[in-house]
Scaffold this motif. Structure first.
Motif, PDB file in Angstrom:
ATOM      1  N   SER A  37     -80.711 -32.955  14.828  1.00 47.77           N
ATOM      2  CA  SER A  37     -81.940 -33.523  15.378  1.00 47.77           C
ATOM      3  C   SER A  37     -82.067 -33.224  16.865  1.00 47.77           C
ATOM      4  O   SER A  37     -83.135 -32.822  17.343  1.00 47.77           O
ATOM      5  N   TRP A  38     -80.988 -33.407  17.589  1.00 49.45           N
ATOM      6  CA  TRP A  38     -81.041 -33.134  19.026  1.00 49.45           C
ATOM      7  C   TRP A  38     -81.195 -31.640  19.293  1.00 49.45           C
ATOM      8  O   TRP A  38     -81.873 -31.237  20.242  1.00 49.45           O
ATOM      9  N   ARG A  39     -80.552 -30.833  18.463  1.00 40.66           N
ATOM     10  CA  ARG A  39     -80.637 -29.386  18.661  1.00 40.66           C
ATOM     11  C   ARG A  39     -82.049 -28.884  18.437  1.00 40.66           C
ATOM     12  O   ARG A  39     -82.520 -27.970  19.124  1.00 40.66           O
ATOM     13  N   SER A  40     -82.752 -29.475  17.487  1.00 35.20           N
ATOM     14  CA  SER A  40     -84.129 -29.058  17.228  1.00 35.20           C
ATOM     15  C   SER A  40     -85.102 -29.638  18.250  1.00 35.20           C
ATOM     16  O   SER A  40     -86.165 -29.064  18.494  1.00 35.20           O
ATOM     17  N   SER A  41     -84.746 -30.765  18.859  1.00 35.69           N
ATOM     18  CA  SER A  41     -85.640 -31.412  19.827  1.00 35.69           C
ATOM     19  C   SER A  41     -85.527 -30.801  21.220  1.00 35.69           C
ATOM     20  O   SER A  41     -86.527 -30.697  21.946  1.00 35.69           O
ATOM     21  N   LEU A  42     -84.312 -30.423  21.609  1.00 35.25           N
ATOM     22  CA  LEU A  42     -84.083 -29.913  22.960  1.00 35.25           C
ATOM     23  C   LEU A  42     -84.099 -28.390  22.952  1.00 35.25           C
ATOM     24  O   LEU A  42     -83.355 -27.762  22.198  1.00 35.25           O
ATOM     25  N   PRO A  43     -84.904 -27.775  23.783  1.00 31.15           N
ATOM     26  CA  PRO A  43     -84.918 -26.311  23.841  1.00 31.15           C
ATOM     27  C   PRO A  43     -83.641 -25.793  24.496  1.00 31.15           C
ATOM     28  O   PRO A  43     -82.979 -26.492  25.263  1.00 31.15           O
ATOM     29  N   LEU A  44     -83.318 -24.558  24.172  1.00 34.97           N
ATOM     30  CA  LEU A  44     -82.201 -23.919  24.839  1.00 34.97           C
ATOM     31  C   LEU A  44     -82.475 -23.792  26.332  1.00 34.97           C
ATOM     32  O   LEU A  44     -83.620 -23.540  26.739  1.00 34.97           O
ATOM     33  N   PRO A  45     -81.465 -23.994  27.166  1.00 37.85           N
ATOM     34  CA  PRO A  45     -81.695 -23.763  28.599  1.00 37.85           C
ATOM     35  C   PRO A  45     -82.071 -22.314  28.830  1.00 37.85           C
ATOM     36  O   PRO A  45     -81.572 -21.410  28.128  1.00 37.85           O
ATOM     37  N   PRO A  46     -82.954 -22.041  29.767  1.00 34.97           N
ATOM     38  CA  PRO A  46     -83.412 -20.665  29.980  1.00 34.97           C
ATOM     39  C   PRO A  46     -82.272 -19.753  30.408  1.00 34.97           C
ATOM     40  O   PRO A  46     -81.347 -20.170  31.101  1.00 34.97           O
ATOM     41  N   LYS A  47     -82.351 -18.504  29.965  1.00 35.74           N
ATOM     42  CA  LYS A  47     -81.357 -17.521  30.390  1.00 35.74           C
ATOM     43  C   LYS A  47     -81.587 -17.149  31.844  1.00 35.74           C
ATOM     44  O   LYS A  47     -82.685 -17.287  32.379  1.00 35.74           O
ATOM     45  N   ALA A  48     -80.528 -16.690  32.460  1.00 36.79           N
ATOM     46  CA  ALA A  48     -80.633 -16.254  33.846  1.00 36.79           C
ATOM     47  C   ALA A  48     -81.621 -15.101  33.947  1.00 36.79           C
ATOM     48  O   ALA A  48     -81.592 -14.184  33.120  1.00 36.79           O
ATOM     49  N   PRO A  49     -82.508 -15.125  34.922  1.00 40.28           N
ATOM     50  CA  PRO A  49     -83.482 -14.040  35.055  1.00 40.28           C
ATOM     51  C   PRO A  49     -82.806 -12.747  35.485  1.00 40.28           C
ATOM     52  O   PRO A  49     -81.722 -12.757  36.093  1.00 40.28           O
ATOM     53  N   LEU A  98     -69.701 -14.136  31.791  1.00 43.69           N
ATOM     54  CA  LEU A  98     -70.963 -13.591  32.286  1.00 43.69           C
ATOM     55  C   LEU A  98     -71.780 -13.198  31.079  1.00 43.69           C
ATOM     56  O   LEU A  98     -71.280 -12.529  30.168  1.00 43.69           O
ATOM     57  N   GLU A  99     -73.029 -13.631  31.045  1.00 43.02           N
ATOM     58  CA  GLU A  99     -73.913 -13.288  29.933  1.00 43.02           C
ATOM     59  C   GLU A  99     -74.704 -12.044  30.285  1.00 43.02           C
ATOM     60  O   GLU A  99     -75.397 -11.993  31.305  1.00 43.02           O
ATOM     61  N   SER A 100     -74.592 -11.023  29.433  1.00 44.49           N
ATOM     62  CA  SER A 100     -75.281  -9.767  29.684  1.00 44.49           C
ATOM     63  C   SER A 100     -76.761  -9.878  29.366  1.00 44.49           C
ATOM     64  O   SER A 100     -77.230 -10.874  28.813  1.00 44.49           O
ATOM     65  N   GLU A 101     -77.511  -8.821  29.718  1.00 45.72           N
ATOM     66  CA  GLU A 101     -78.947  -8.813  29.452  1.00 45.72           C
ATOM     67  C   GLU A 101     -79.235  -8.910  27.956  1.00 45.72           C
ATOM     68  O   GLU A 101     -80.253  -9.473  27.548  1.00 45.72           O
ATOM     69  N   SER A 102     -78.328  -8.403  27.123  1.00 51.86           N
ATOM     70  CA  SER A 102     -78.527  -8.435  25.670  1.00 51.86           C
ATOM     71  C   SER A 102     -78.163  -9.782  25.063  1.00 51.86           C
ATOM     72  O   SER A 102     -78.397 -10.009  23.878  1.00 51.86           O
ATOM     73  N   GLY A 103     -77.588 -10.688  25.863  1.00 52.81           N
ATOM     74  CA  GLY A 103     -77.192 -11.989  25.357  1.00 52.81           C
ATOM     75  C   GLY A 103     -75.730 -12.090  24.993  1.00 52.81           C
ATOM     76  O   GLY A 103     -75.246 -13.175  24.652  1.00 52.81           O
ATOM     77  N   ASN A 104     -74.992 -10.981  25.052  1.00 60.07           N
ATOM     78  CA  ASN A 104     -73.563 -11.010  24.768  1.00 60.07           C
ATOM     79  C   ASN A 104     -72.801 -11.686  25.904  1.00 60.07           C
ATOM     80  O   ASN A 104     -73.158 -11.550  27.075  1.00 60.07           O
ATOM     81  N   SER A 172     -79.007 -17.931  48.096  1.00 55.34           N
ATOM     82  CA  SER A 172     -79.519 -19.165  48.680  1.00 55.34           C
ATOM     83  C   SER A 172     -79.718 -20.274  47.665  1.00 55.34           C
ATOM     84  O   SER A 172     -79.874 -21.436  48.041  1.00 55.34           O
ATOM     85  N   THR A 173     -79.734 -19.941  46.381  1.00 58.31           N
ATOM     86  CA  THR A 173     -79.874 -20.963  45.342  1.00 58.31           C
ATOM     87  C   THR A 173     -79.410 -20.374  44.018  1.00 58.31           C
ATOM     88  O   THR A 173     -79.336 -19.149  43.873  1.00 58.31           O
ATOM     89  N   SER A 174     -79.071 -21.224  43.075  1.00 52.82           N
ATOM     90  CA  SER A 174     -78.639 -20.734  41.773  1.00 52.82           C
ATOM     91  C   SER A 174     -79.834 -20.190  41.003  1.00 52.82           C
ATOM     92  O   SER A 174     -80.993 -20.455  41.332  1.00 52.82           O
ATOM     93  N   PHE A 175     -79.553 -19.433  39.947  1.00 49.48           N
ATOM     94  CA  PHE A 175     -80.600 -18.743  39.198  1.00 49.48           C
ATOM     95  C   PHE A 175     -81.619 -19.707  38.602  1.00 49.48           C
ATOM     96  O   PHE A 175     -82.787 -19.366  38.440  1.00 49.48           O
ATOM     97  N   ASP A 176     -81.167 -20.910  38.223  1.00 49.93           N
ATOM     98  CA  ASP A 176     -82.095 -21.830  37.568  1.00 49.93           C
ATOM     99  C   ASP A 176     -83.067 -22.496  38.530  1.00 49.93           C
ATOM    100  O   ASP A 176     -83.911 -23.281  38.125  1.00 49.93           O
ATOM    101  N   LYS A 177     -82.963 -22.162  39.825  1.00 46.87           N
ATOM    102  CA  LYS A 177     -83.862 -22.757  40.821  1.00 46.87           C
ATOM    103  C   LYS A 177     -84.596 -21.698  41.628  1.00 46.87           C
ATOM    104  O   LYS A 177     -85.128 -21.974  42.706  1.00 46.87           O
TER     105      LYS A 177
END
Length: 400
Positions: A37-49, A98-104, A172-177
């Motif tokens: 239930s929580w997995r379906s309710s909460l979206p995955l955190p965005p990948k690093a740009p 480290l997460e690659s561009e392909s998601g690996n 100057s800031t982490s990727f999520d900001k």
């Protein structure tokens, strides 16, 4: 007796409030893992740009091949500590991914920037509910990405050193900001030169156009400013909020301690709101000398904390209950009590003198400097600490 609460029926607004105050990506992933239930309710955190930086930094560098084209790619790594739940005595396992561009997911040496080989002993999947996972640190790397056909002849050593290789990175800031105009990157390149790039700019700003002759050893971002220190101890700061990248001298140069032997010997590391300077040096002109301890490699450390009011570094008497990990591109402090069986007041670091067998696994070049006796020894000499990096712990669960 009341029945245990059904977490899957937790009101959505309360679940979202809990998720909003979690500070790290791994915490949010662990929250989602509690139930379907929580997995379906909460979206995955965005990948690093994907952050592309212009290449080259210095178009006038005589070692640059004019037919070489590409860009620099900025990547973000994460260091985690893993411990089993409901198991005592514990063994902490330290990893960096480290997460690659392909998601690996790429597993790297926690103190180095190179990916690990021989990972067939690791499970393909980790269930976050089986472990206590804590984000320890973030690190940043800049690598050159070739575009089009590589020019002939291939890359020469001088071109790698002066145009392509990036020694250290601060952001100057982490990727999520990241936002459109508030994200700035500082790098050390070409043997100790400084450059900055602001998101949206089509070229780098070279600090060495203003400060000539300085060779910088480390950079860091702390309390809204970039800091850089040169090999002689001169410390400067740059406020990225100002369009002109105004440079301020924070602390004057100071005499070096001991001998450097060509090794990097100054590190800037932030911990909470404080900025620390760690100075590494060799006690003697030669790598070894007479000693009562045959394992003593004569590598010494001093540690300082920045006093911005007095504009100077204040020397500290060791680290007390803390441990410092000095790595290539990623250095961080931890409390010793958070790592099972680790003692405090020490520094874990890399040095080629510690090179041993198993070079394809983490830790073959790691050693520990103990502030209590002032001696540096191989990590393998500390039975309670030597398995922090490798081999993988026996409690890792393998899922088919």
């Amino acid at each position: 007796m009341d029945s245990p609460p059904q977490w899957s029926s937790l009101p959505s607004d309360l679940l979202f409030n809990i998720a909003s105050i979690l500070g790290t990506r791994i915490d949010l992933l662990s929250l989602r893992a509690v139930c379907n239930s929580w997995r379906s309710s909460l979206p995955l955190p965005p990948k690093a740009p994907l952050v592309k930086l212009p290449f080259p930094i210095d178009p006038n560098n005589p070692n640059l091949n004019p037919n070489r084209h590409g860009h620099f790619a900025l990547s973000e790594s994460f260091s985690y500590s893993l411990e089993p739940i409901n198991r005592d005595p514990k063994r902490t396992w330290l990893i960096k991914i480290l997460e690659s561009e392909s998601g690996n997911v790429i597993l790297k040496d926690p103190l180095d920037r190179h990916p690990l080989a021989g990972l067939d002993r690791l499970p393909k999947v980790l269930n976050l509910l089986d472990y206590r996972v804590k984000e320890i640190s973030k690190g940043y790397y800049v690598e050159f990405v070739e575009q089009g056909k590589a020019p002939y002849p291939s890359i020469f050593v001088n071109e790698i050193k002066s145009c392509i290789s990036i020694k250290q990175v601060a952001v100057s800031t982490s990727f999520d900001k990241i936002d459109d105009d508030g994200f700035v990157v500082m790098v050390i390149y070409n043997g100790g030169k400084l450059a900055l790039w602001r998101m949206g700019d089509d070229k780098w700003s070279s600090v060495n156009d203003i400060l000539e002759g300085y060779v910088y050893d480390s950079v860091a971002y702390s309390n809204g400013k970039f800091f850089a220190i040169d090999v002689n101890g001169l410390t400067i700061s740059i406020d990225p909020a100002k369009a002109s990248f105004e440079i301020m001298e924070v602390a004057p140069a100071k005499p070096r301690s001991g001998f450097g032997h060509g090794d990097k010997f100054k590190y800037l590391v932030k911990w909470f709101s404080d900025l620390f300077l760690i100075e590494k040096y060799h006690e003697d002109l030669f790598y070894w000398s007479e000693s009562d301890d045959e394992d003593d490699y004569h590598i010494k450390f001093k540690i300082y904390k920045m006093n911005e009011v007095e504009c100077d570094w204040v020397e500290m008497d060791g680290l007390k209950d803390a441990v410092l990990f000095l790595g290539d591109g990623c250095s961080f402090f931890v409390w010793a009590k958070e790592f099972a069986w680790w003692k405090g007041n020490c520094i874990c670091f890399l040095n080629f003198l510690f090179m041993g067998s198993g070079s394809d696994s983490p830790g073959p070049m790691a050693g520990i400097f103990d502030f209590e006796d002032g001696i540096s020894r191989k990590l393998s000499k500390f039975s309670s600490c030597s398995k922090l990096f490798w081999p993988p712990p026996s409690w890792l669960k393998h899922y088919r």
